[in-house]
Design a protein around this motif. Structure first.
Motif, short mmCIF file in Angstrom:
data_model
loop_
_atom_site.label_atom_id
_atom_site.label_comp_id
_atom_site.label_asym_id
_atom_site.label_seq_id
_atom_site.Cartn_x
_atom_site.Cartn_y
_atom_site.Cartn_z
N GLU A 61 0.84 -0.91 0.08
CA GLU A 61 -0.06 0.00 -0.04
C GLU A 61 1.01 1.10 -0.07
N ILE A 62 0.56 2.12 -0.98
CA ILE A 62 1.45 3.46 -0.95
C ILE A 62 0.86 4.62 -1.32
N PRO A 63 -0.14 4.87 -0.50
CA PRO A 63 -1.00 6.13 -0.74
C PRO A 63 -0.14 7.35 -0.57
N GLY A 64 -0.95 8.35 -1.14
CA GLY A 64 -0.28 9.65 -1.46
C GLY A 64 -0.91 10.12 -2.70
N HIS A 65 -0.48 9.71 -3.68
CA HIS A 65 -1.14 10.26 -5.04
C HIS A 65 -2.56 10.01 -5.16
N THR A 66 -3.16 8.76 -4.57
CA THR A 66 -4.57 8.42 -4.26
C THR A 66 -4.68 7.68 -2.63
N LEU A 67 -5.78 7.70 -2.15
CA LEU A 67 -5.80 6.90 -0.95
C LEU A 67 -5.76 5.31 -1.17
N ASP A 68 -5.95 5.01 -2.20
CA ASP A 68 -6.17 3.54 -2.70
C ASP A 68 -5.09 2.88 -3.42
N HIS A 69 -3.85 3.89 -3.44
CA HIS A 69 -2.93 3.32 -4.34
C HIS A 69 -2.17 1.84 -3.76
N LEU A 70 -1.89 0.96 -4.84
CA LEU A 70 -1.19 -0.17 -4.66
C LEU A 70 0.21 0.01 -5.48
N ALA A 71 1.00 -1.14 -5.22
CA ALA A 71 2.21 -1.47 -5.79
C ALA A 71 2.52 -2.81 -5.88
N TYR A 72 2.64 -3.61 -6.91
CA TYR A 72 2.89 -4.92 -6.99
C TYR A 72 4.33 -5.04 -7.24
N ARG A 73 5.00 -5.88 -6.24
CA ARG A 73 6.47 -6.10 -6.45
C ARG A 73 6.92 -7.74 -6.38
N THR A 74 8.10 -7.80 -7.06
CA THR A 74 8.86 -9.03 -6.76
C THR A 74 10.11 -8.98 -6.26
N ASP A 75 10.84 -9.96 -6.38
CA ASP A 75 12.40 -9.49 -5.78
C ASP A 75 13.18 -8.64 -6.91
N ASP A 76 12.70 -8.55 -7.84
CA ASP A 76 13.46 -7.96 -9.11
C ASP A 76 12.80 -6.57 -9.68
N PHE A 77 11.57 -6.53 -9.41
CA PHE A 77 10.87 -5.39 -10.01
C PHE A 77 9.59 -4.78 -9.25
N ILE A 78 9.10 -3.85 -9.60
CA ILE A 78 7.78 -3.17 -8.86
C ILE A 78 7.15 -2.49 -10.08
N PHE A 79 5.91 -2.52 -10.17
CA PHE A 79 4.84 -1.68 -10.57
C PHE A 79 4.13 -0.87 -9.70
N CYS A 80 4.58 0.63 -9.74
CA CYS A 80 4.09 1.52 -8.92
C CYS A 80 3.34 2.57 -9.40
N GLY A 81 2.50 2.34 -10.47
CA GLY A 81 1.50 3.21 -10.93
C GLY A 81 1.89 4.83 -11.01
N ASP A 82 1.31 5.63 -10.20
CA ASP A 82 1.74 7.22 -10.17
C ASP A 82 2.41 7.45 -8.91
N THR A 83 2.67 6.58 -8.09
CA THR A 83 3.48 7.14 -7.02
C THR A 83 4.85 7.87 -7.28
N LEU A 84 5.61 6.83 -7.71
CA LEU A 84 6.78 7.30 -8.12
C LEU A 84 7.17 7.35 -9.45
N PHE A 85 7.60 8.34 -10.33
CA PHE A 85 8.11 8.42 -11.68
C PHE A 85 9.42 8.36 -11.78
N ALA A 86 9.83 8.11 -12.99
CA ALA A 86 11.37 8.54 -12.91
C ALA A 86 11.49 9.89 -12.82
N ALA A 87 12.60 10.21 -11.83
CA ALA A 87 13.04 11.50 -11.57
C ALA A 87 11.89 12.34 -10.68
N GLY A 88 10.94 11.78 -10.61
CA GLY A 88 9.65 12.53 -9.97
C GLY A 88 8.88 11.75 -9.03
N CYS A 89 7.62 12.08 -8.94
CA CYS A 89 6.57 11.58 -8.25
C CYS A 89 5.17 12.05 -8.71
#
Length: 270
Positions: free
Chosen positions: A121-149
């Motif tokens: 759970e990575i709220p901030g952009h929205t209250l319901d925001h999720l990330a899906y991660r493995t040991d190697d990579f993560i899908f983080c939607g609109d929470t963290l962008f390359a060089a931004g957020c």
């Protein structure tokens, strides 16, 4: 071998498609628009087995209904309520199209691709925001962008700052798959904050060359973001000093530095 491919949507969105080798079965992440992903799947004779949704903004969910019409029975996994740490008693709007809702610590198994994700759970952009991660990579939607957020919509600066630090604490080699092509623009702001940071300058040149060629600037990595993303560098003296110069106030908490940077970018740069 797992392949993760971006499919362009709208003006700057990416829909991510995961595929093991040449297997026709794939997983789709954040299909905000139906036509681009349908064209991609049909021309390659691919079959989606699941959709992962990071948050409920239309540019991440808008294509789900049409995908379900074309592929009935498709599993659609996403957030169903405000993240547990928000402590709200009222559920957010749960789309009828979701077949399963998940939250912090849940596992998402994709046996067709031999994949297992942990949900954050990575709220901030929205209250319901999720990330899906493995040991190697993560899908983080609109929470963290390359060089931004992402911008703050329903969440707070405290939530977003904490969510970003959770991602920053992942192993340095972790690949980050976000959902917008904002890299060059974000680096422009990063240069405002740290004009003497040579890693930012070098990255800006590399990413500009990619953009000029029409190439995708993603994925990024946790290590690269720690070095060049001001929103992950709120504890660095130079970043804190820049934020304090903008506000004209002494800032003591990470979230205060983050909030100042976000306001600076929103009001003076974007």
């Amino acid at each position: 071998m797992l392949n993760i491919t971006p499919v362009r949507a709208f003006s700057d969105n990416y829909i991510w498609v995961m595929q093991q080798g040449s297997s026709p079965e794939v997983v789709v992440v954040d299909p905000g628009q139906a036509l681009p992903i349908l064209n991609y799947l049909q021309t390659r004779e691919l079959k989606p087995v699941a959709i992962l949704i990071t948050h409920q903004h239309y540019d991440h969910t808008g294509g789900v209904a049409e995908l379900l019409q074309r592929y009935p029975g498709l599993e659609v996994i996403g957030p169903g309520r405000a993240c547990s740490k928000v402590k709200l008693s009222i559920d957010l709007l749960i789309p009828d199209l979701f077949t399963r809702t998940v939250g912090e610590g849940d596992s998402v198994e994709i046996p067709e691709l031999n994949l297992s994700f942990k949900v954050m759970e990575i709220p901030g952009h929205t209250l319901d925001h999720l990330a899906y991660r493995t040991d190697d990579f993560i899908f983080c939607g609109d929470t963290l962008f390359a060089a931004g957020c992402g911008r703050l919509f329903s969440g707070t600066a405290e939530m977003m700052s904490a969510s970003l630090q959770r991602i920053a604490n992942l192993p340095p080699a972790t690949k980050i798959y976000c959902t917008h092509e904002y890299t060059v623009d974000n680096l422009g702001f990063a240069k405002w904050v740290e004009p003497d940071n040579q890693q930012i300058m070098q990255r800006d040149q590399r990413e500009m060359q990619k953009q000029e060629k029409g190439e995708v600037t993603l994925p990024t990595t946790v290590e690269l973001e720690r070095e060049t993303n001001p929103f992950l560098r709120v504890r660095e003296d130079v970043v804190k000093a820049a934020a304090e110069k903008f506000t004209g106030e002494k800032l003591t908490e990470d979230s205060e530095v983050f909030a100042a940077l976000r306001e600076w970018k929103d009001t003076r740069y974007d």
